[in-house]
Design a protein around this motif. Structure first.
Motif, PDB file in Angstrom:
ATOM      1  N   ASN A 107     -10.085  -7.934  -3.619  1.00  0.00           N
ATOM      2  CA  ASN A 107      -9.914  -7.132  -4.831  1.00  0.00           C
ATOM      3  C   ASN A 107      -9.162  -8.003  -5.823  1.00  0.00           C
ATOM      4  O   ASN A 107      -8.175  -8.644  -5.455  1.00  0.00           O
ATOM      5  CB  ASN A 107      -9.101  -5.865  -4.495  1.00  0.00           C
ATOM      6  N   HIS A 140      -7.055  -7.400  -7.885  1.00  0.00           N
ATOM      7  CA  HIS A 140      -5.635  -7.064  -8.067  1.00  0.00           C
ATOM      8  C   HIS A 140      -4.744  -7.481  -6.903  1.00  0.00           C
ATOM      9  O   HIS A 140      -3.520  -7.443  -7.012  1.00  0.00           O
ATOM     10  CB  HIS A 140      -5.478  -5.541  -8.253  1.00  0.00           C
ATOM     11  N   TYR A 141      -5.345  -7.820  -5.786  1.00  0.00           N
ATOM     12  CA  TYR A 141      -4.552  -8.008  -4.562  1.00  0.00           C
ATOM     13  C   TYR A 141      -4.193  -9.468  -4.293  1.00  0.00           C
ATOM     14  O   TYR A 141      -4.988 -10.368  -4.604  1.00  0.00           O
ATOM     15  CB  TYR A 141      -5.353  -7.524  -3.340  1.00  0.00           C
TER      16      TYR A 141
END
Ligand SMILES: Cc1ncc(COP(=O)(O)O)c(C=O)c1O
Length: 339
Positions: free
Chosen positions: A123, A125-126
């Motif tokens: 992801n 964002h991760y």
């Protein structure tokens, strides 16, 4: 003084001092110290790894593991009361620039399913999960021996998800002696292993980190950057060799002393032994005495016994080869007198 604060307080044996005196040395930054080379080869063989590296301390070995395995911004999964998380001055975040993701364990053992569920998916964002750290024996869990099956399950989860596993085995030989499972067998469930020569094994200085040849080549550079590239260091590697050749078996005696101590403590009113005492660490709850851990430790000190404040209600004792059976009896008498 009978010093039960830690197994780091042991003094080098005569054989270690002699070995240091007689050590053949060279410049280890050039790879020319034959004593260091012998120690590294012996450690690698014991652990069943391709190569090993002599480092100044357990902390340095663990930090080098993070620096070598991870990239800045990665995430590392480890147990919430692990030494790396609690007692290494935030080095993983400061030196390796990684984010730590702690999982509370039971007796120091993380649940493999929870480890699996904690691994980040892809992801934008991760952070990227890249490493899992395990500790065996587990210090803050009272020297608990991690079950081999737990390590196997975590290693399997890690491999399926393309993660590396680092074993903080500061007291891995205590695990071997307590369980009968060899350090080699434990080490099969980790890509890299750190163990300390300077805890129960009694050497004055030093730890080992072991892994593949490629890993150790990169680790050697990180060690240099951290100021751990030493010169005629055979002087301190020689006692480490003695530790591995002569001091592993005596850990059984330390464990026996710890059990005798725990059994004695269990008969004293107000004292509660909190851990299972599988190896050389005893955690004692003093809440039901008149003492706080601080006043308990001070009162014991006035009777010639040193112990460590461990938590809000607890005090810690650690057995080691400089503590005799008579010392254990004296410590029990002193505790009986102060409660
Ligand atoms: C589990 C564990 N890991 C690492 C270390 C760090 O070792 P050192 O004190 O040599 O830095 C310790 C020290 O007590 C420890 O208990």
């Amino acid at each position: 003084m009978i010093d039960l604060r830690s197994d780091t307080v042991t003094k080098p044996t005569e054989a270690m001092r002699r070995a240091a005196y007689e050590a053949e040395v060279g410049d280890d930054v050039y790879g020319e110290d034959p004593t260091v080379t012998r120690l590294e080869e012996k450690a690698a063989e014991l652990l069943g790894k391709e190569k090993a590296l002599f480092v100044t301390s357990g902390t340095q070995g663990n930090q080098i593991a993070a620096l070598t395995h991870c990239r800045p911004g990665d995430e590392v999964i480890l147990e919430a009361s692990s030494h790396i998380y609690i007692h290494e001055v935030g080095g993983f975040s400061t030196l390796a620039n990684v984010q730590i993701r702690p999982i509370p364990g039971i007796n120091g053992a993380m649940d493999p399913v929870e480890v699996k569920n904690t691994i980040r998916s892809e992801n934008i964002h991760y952070p990227t999960t890249s490493l899992v750290c395990i500790e065996n024996t587990h210090n803050l869990a009272g020297g608990a021996v991690l079950p081999l099956s737990n390590m196997q399950a975590i290693y399997q989860v890690a491999k399926v998800n393309n993660l590396q596993v680092h074993l903080d085995g500061a007291r891995l030989f205590n695990a071997q002696v307590a369980s009968g499972i060899s350090v080699k067998e434990y080490a099969k469930n980790a890509d890299t292993v750190q163990f300390c020569l300077s805890k129960g094994l009694g050497a004055p200085v030093g730890s080992i980190i072991a892994g593949t040849e490629a890993f150790i080549k990169r680790a050697r550079k990180w060690r240099k950057m951290l100021g751990g590239g030493l010169r005629q260091v055979g002087i301190i590697a020689a006692p480490g060799l003695v530790a591995l050749e002569e001091n592993i078996e005596q850990l059984a005696e330390d464990h026996a002393h710890a059990r005798i101590f725990a059994e004695g403590l269990a008969t004293i009113d107000g004292i509660r032994v909190e851990n299972k005492v599988e190896t050389n660490i005893i955690i004692v709850n003093v809440k039901e005495t008149e003492h706080t851990p601080e006043t308990f430790v001070d009162a014991l000190k006035s009777k010639g016994i040193l112990a460590g404040v461990f938590g809000l209600d607890t005090v810690r004792f650690v057995t080691h080869y400089d503590v005799s059976r008579e010392d254990i009896d004296k410590a029990l008498i002193a505790i009986q007198a102060i409660v």
